[in-house]
Enzyme design. Structure first.
Site, PDB file in Angstrom:
ATOM      1  N   TYR A  85       0.820  -1.219   0.000  1.00 19.62           N
ATOM      2  CA  TYR A  85       0.000   0.000   0.000  1.00 19.62           C
ATOM      3  C   TYR A  85       0.855   1.271   0.000  1.00 19.62           C
ATOM      4  CZ  TYR A  85      -3.490   3.356   1.816  1.00 19.62           C
ATOM      5  OH  TYR A  85      -4.306   4.439   2.020  1.00 19.62           O
ATOM      6  N   TYR A 143       4.087  -6.630  17.176  1.00 15.52           N
ATOM      7  CA  TYR A 143       4.276  -5.753  16.020  1.00 15.52           C
ATOM      8  C   TYR A 143       4.994  -4.474  16.431  1.00 15.52           C
ATOM      9  CZ  TYR A 143       3.183  -2.196  12.547  1.00 15.52           C
ATOM     10  OH  TYR A 143       3.284  -1.162  11.648  1.00 15.52           O
TER      11      TYR A 143
END
Length: 327
Positions: free
Chosen positions: A11, A140
């Site tokens: 993206y 993460y």
């Protein structure tokens, strides 16, 4: 000289490639596990390969005159990182170490790192500056913070310079309509709403309506993906010109929008009504997260150009295209 974009079929990476093309030679390295071939720019040199593969990296650095590396090739789903932490540490940290070793070996000394607001964890203040404590609460966020610290140590030991960009909620699609946001599975609010409005799901779920905010739903900062792309380019040019070296910058609009406000704007722009399921809070979701981007504005002159309505308009144009839903 070329710029290597790791994760250039994803993206934010694909939008950065789009902004670079025409002014720079671009080499894209992507294994296409989360990226999409349709997002690749035909004017860029594409290499299908893995960031952690030394032979692939040798070929990239031997066959191309790489001046700088932009790193977007991370796994980025918070929930998945909790369920599969080793996957996140192996790719986000281990593969990045391999890349950095090869950069040092081949004398490539400029690195732009796509980091995240997840490094801050649950902040003490609603407006977040780069001085806020970093206390990530999931693998993460921890994997990104580990890389940030590895970069600092690498810069101390070698001829190596970096800029770290911590950004908040990327949104929107390119003005050309040629590329936009595609994830599988999708985890971002705006595309989830728009895909629902296009009939791809029966409803959307909103987690928590009793936060201490004007309408009871979480408030978040959204920034257009093209604004993010241009911030990466400004950071690179700042390294080249000596304006910055080994810096960390937040990227956001500086304004917060609630989940209800985002849903309302999506409905207004699409002309469709959403079916919303109001559910309980998720653990660890702060009421308000808004970025202060004053530091990068003062030092590099970066100013976001797009407001939330424009972000959603561009995203709606992208998601409305039938080919996007067939990726």
């Amino acid at each position: 000289m070329s710029i290597l974009i790791c994760g250039g079929a994803g993206y934010i990476g694909s939008h950065t490639v789009k902004e670079l093309i025409g002014n720079y030679e671009v080499v894209v390295l992507d294994n296409l596990t989360t990226g999409f071939p349709v997002l690749l720019d035909e004017k860029a040199t594409f290499i299908h390969g893995d960031l952690g593969d030394e032979e692939t990296l040798d070929r990239v650095f031997q066959e191309h005159s790489i001046e700088a590396v932009f790193h977007f090739a991370a796994n980025s789903l918070v929930g998945e990182s909790v369920a599969q932490p080793l996957k996140y540490y192996e790719n986000n940290v281990g593969s990045t170490i391999t890349l950095l070793k090869k950069m040092v070996e081949y004398g490539v000394d400029k690195f732009i790192f796509s980091s995240t607001a997840a490094t801050y964890g649950i902040p003490d203040s609603a407006i977040i500056t780069e001085e806020n404590p970093v206390r990530p609460i999931n693998p993460y966020g921890r994997s990104k913070l580990m890389v940030e610290r590895i970069l600092a140590d690498t810069a101390k030991a070698h001829d190596f310079k970096y800029v770290i960009l911590r950004y908040f909620n990327a949104a929107g699609a390119h003005a050309s309509g040629e590329i936009g946001e595609s994830h599988d599975p999708e985890s971002h609010l705006i595309p989830i709403i728009l895909q629902h409005l296009l009939g791809e799901s029966e409803k959307i779920s909103v987690f928590g309506t009793d936060y201490e905010t004007p309408d009871g739903t979480c408030i978040r900062d959204y920034v257009h993906v093209t604004d993010l792309a241009n911030a990466h380019i400004l950071a690179y040019e700042g390294l080249v010109k000596g304006k910055v070296e080994n810096e960390i910058f937040n990227l956001g609009n500086g304004f917060g929008y609630s989940v209800k406000e985002v849903i309302g704007l999506c409905e207004q722009i699409s002309g469709k009504k959403a079916a919303v399921e109001w559910t309980e809070r998720r653990p660890g979701d702060p009421a308000v997260l808004v970025a202060s981007s004053k530091k990068i504005q003062d030092i590099l002159g970066w100013t976001p150009k797009y407001n939330l309505e424009e972000m959603i308009q561009s995203a709606w144009a992208w998601h409305s295209k039938s080919y996007n839903r067939q990726i």
